[in-house]
Write an enzyme that holds these catalytic residues in place. Structure first.
Site, short mmCIF file in Angstrom:
data_model
loop_
_atom_site.label_atom_id
_atom_site.label_comp_id
_atom_site.label_asym_id
_atom_site.label_seq_id
_atom_site.Cartn_x
_atom_site.Cartn_y
_atom_site.Cartn_z
N HIS A 22 8.63 -6.64 -23.61
CA HIS A 22 8.31 -7.73 -24.54
C HIS A 22 8.93 -9.03 -24.04
O HIS A 22 10.11 -9.10 -23.77
CB HIS A 22 8.83 -7.39 -25.93
CG HIS A 22 8.56 -8.46 -26.93
ND1 HIS A 22 9.41 -8.72 -27.96
CD2 HIS A 22 7.53 -9.33 -27.06
CE1 HIS A 22 8.93 -9.70 -28.70
NE2 HIS A 22 7.78 -10.09 -28.15
N ASP A 30 -5.38 -18.24 -8.89
CA ASP A 30 -6.54 -18.40 -8.01
C ASP A 30 -6.11 -18.27 -6.55
O ASP A 30 -4.93 -18.06 -6.25
CB ASP A 30 -7.23 -19.74 -8.28
CG ASP A 30 -6.35 -20.96 -8.02
OD1 ASP A 30 -5.46 -20.93 -7.14
OD2 ASP A 30 -6.56 -21.99 -8.70
N ASP A 69 2.27 -12.15 -26.67
CA ASP A 69 3.47 -12.27 -27.49
C ASP A 69 3.22 -13.19 -28.69
O ASP A 69 2.98 -14.39 -28.51
CB ASP A 69 4.62 -12.80 -26.64
CG ASP A 69 5.97 -12.71 -27.30
OD1 ASP A 69 6.04 -12.46 -28.52
OD2 ASP A 69 6.97 -12.88 -26.59
N MET A 79 -2.34 -24.10 -15.90
CA MET A 79 -1.88 -25.20 -15.06
C MET A 79 -2.72 -26.43 -15.36
O MET A 79 -3.96 -26.37 -15.32
CB MET A 79 -2.00 -24.85 -13.57
CG MET A 79 -1.47 -25.95 -12.66
SD MET A 79 -1.78 -25.63 -10.90
CE MET A 79 -0.59 -24.35 -10.58
N TYR A 118 4.81 -23.98 -11.31
CA TYR A 118 5.37 -23.23 -10.18
C TYR A 118 6.76 -22.70 -10.51
O TYR A 118 7.10 -21.56 -10.18
CB TYR A 118 5.46 -24.10 -8.92
CG TYR A 118 4.13 -24.48 -8.30
CD1 TYR A 118 3.01 -23.67 -8.39
CD2 TYR A 118 4.00 -25.67 -7.60
CE1 TYR A 118 1.80 -24.02 -7.81
CE2 TYR A 118 2.81 -26.04 -7.00
CZ TYR A 118 1.71 -25.21 -7.11
OH TYR A 118 0.52 -25.57 -6.54
N TYR A 136 -7.48 -24.78 -10.27
CA TYR A 136 -6.79 -24.67 -11.57
C TYR A 136 -7.13 -23.38 -12.32
O TYR A 136 -7.13 -23.34 -13.54
CB TYR A 136 -7.01 -25.92 -12.43
CG TYR A 136 -6.46 -27.14 -11.76
CD1 TYR A 136 -5.09 -27.40 -11.79
CD2 TYR A 136 -7.28 -28.02 -11.05
CE1 TYR A 136 -4.57 -28.51 -11.13
CE2 TYR A 136 -6.76 -29.13 -10.41
CZ TYR A 136 -5.41 -29.36 -10.45
OH TYR A 136 -4.88 -30.46 -9.79
#
Length: 151
Positions: A22, A30, A69, A79, A118, A136
Site C-alpha cells: 500500500h 513511453d 490508493d 507528466m 523524473y 508524454y
C-alpha cells in the site's frame, strides 16, 4: 496462461505488482522515457516491460489487478507537457478514460512537471516500459488496498 488475468501481464510484472505494498508507486512509461537508468534507482532495481502496446493498454491490464490508493490525492499522475502544463495530449486522455473505467468513477490525473516527474520516478517501487511512441505517455500510480471480503 492463467484464467482471468490479462495476458499482457507477464510473470515479471505480476511478481512486482504482487510484491508492492500500500502506497508503493509504479511508473508506466513511453519509449522515450529514460526507463532503464531510472529503473536502476527504484526499489525493484531493474526495468520491467510490457512491449508492443500503448500505455493505455498496459495500464488497463495493470489496473485490472491493482487498486489505486484512495488515501492520497495524487494516486494517478501524468507528466506535464514542457511549457504547456495545462494541456492534456490524446495519450493522456486515453489513460484518463482507462483509469475512470477501472475505478468506476472520475479519478483525475495530477500533472507533474517533467523534471519533478523524473525525481518521483526514482523513488518508485518499479518502472514498466511500454511500446508507446507518442510523447508524454508517462504515468505514476500509487497502489491502494483491497478490503477483506464483506467490507
Amino acid at each position: 496462461m492463467l484464467k482471468g488475468i490479462n495476458p499482457l501481464l507477464n510473470a515479471d510484472v505480476l511478481y512486482a505488482l504482487r510484491a508492492m505494498g500500500h502506497g508503493d508507486r509504479l511508473v508506466v512509461c513511453d519509449t522515450n522515457f529514460p526507463a532503464d537508468s531510472i529503473a536502476r534507482q527504484t526499489v525493484f532495481g531493474e526495468l520491467l516491460r510490457i512491449d508492443n502496446v500503448s500505455t493505455a493498454r498496459a495500464i488497463e491490464a495493470i489496473l485490472s489487478v491493482m487498486p489505486l490508493d484512495t488515501f492520497v490525492d495524487d494516486a494517478a499522475m501524468r507528466m506535464e507537457i514542457v511549457g504547456k502544463p495545462q494541456e492534456v495530449p490524446p495519450v493522456q486522455h486515453e489513460v484518463q478514460a482507462v483509469i475512470d473505467r477501472a475505478e468506476g468513477r472520475s479519478w483525475p490525473l495530477v500533472g507533474v512537471e517533467r523534471h519533478a516527474f523524473y525525481e518521483k520516478a526514482k523513488t518508485a517501487y518499479c518502472v514498466i516500459a511500454t511500446g508507446e511512441r507518442r510523447f508524454y505517455g508517462c504515468f505514476i500510480f500509487s497502489k491502494g488496498v483491497i478490503a477483506p471480503d464483506g467490507e
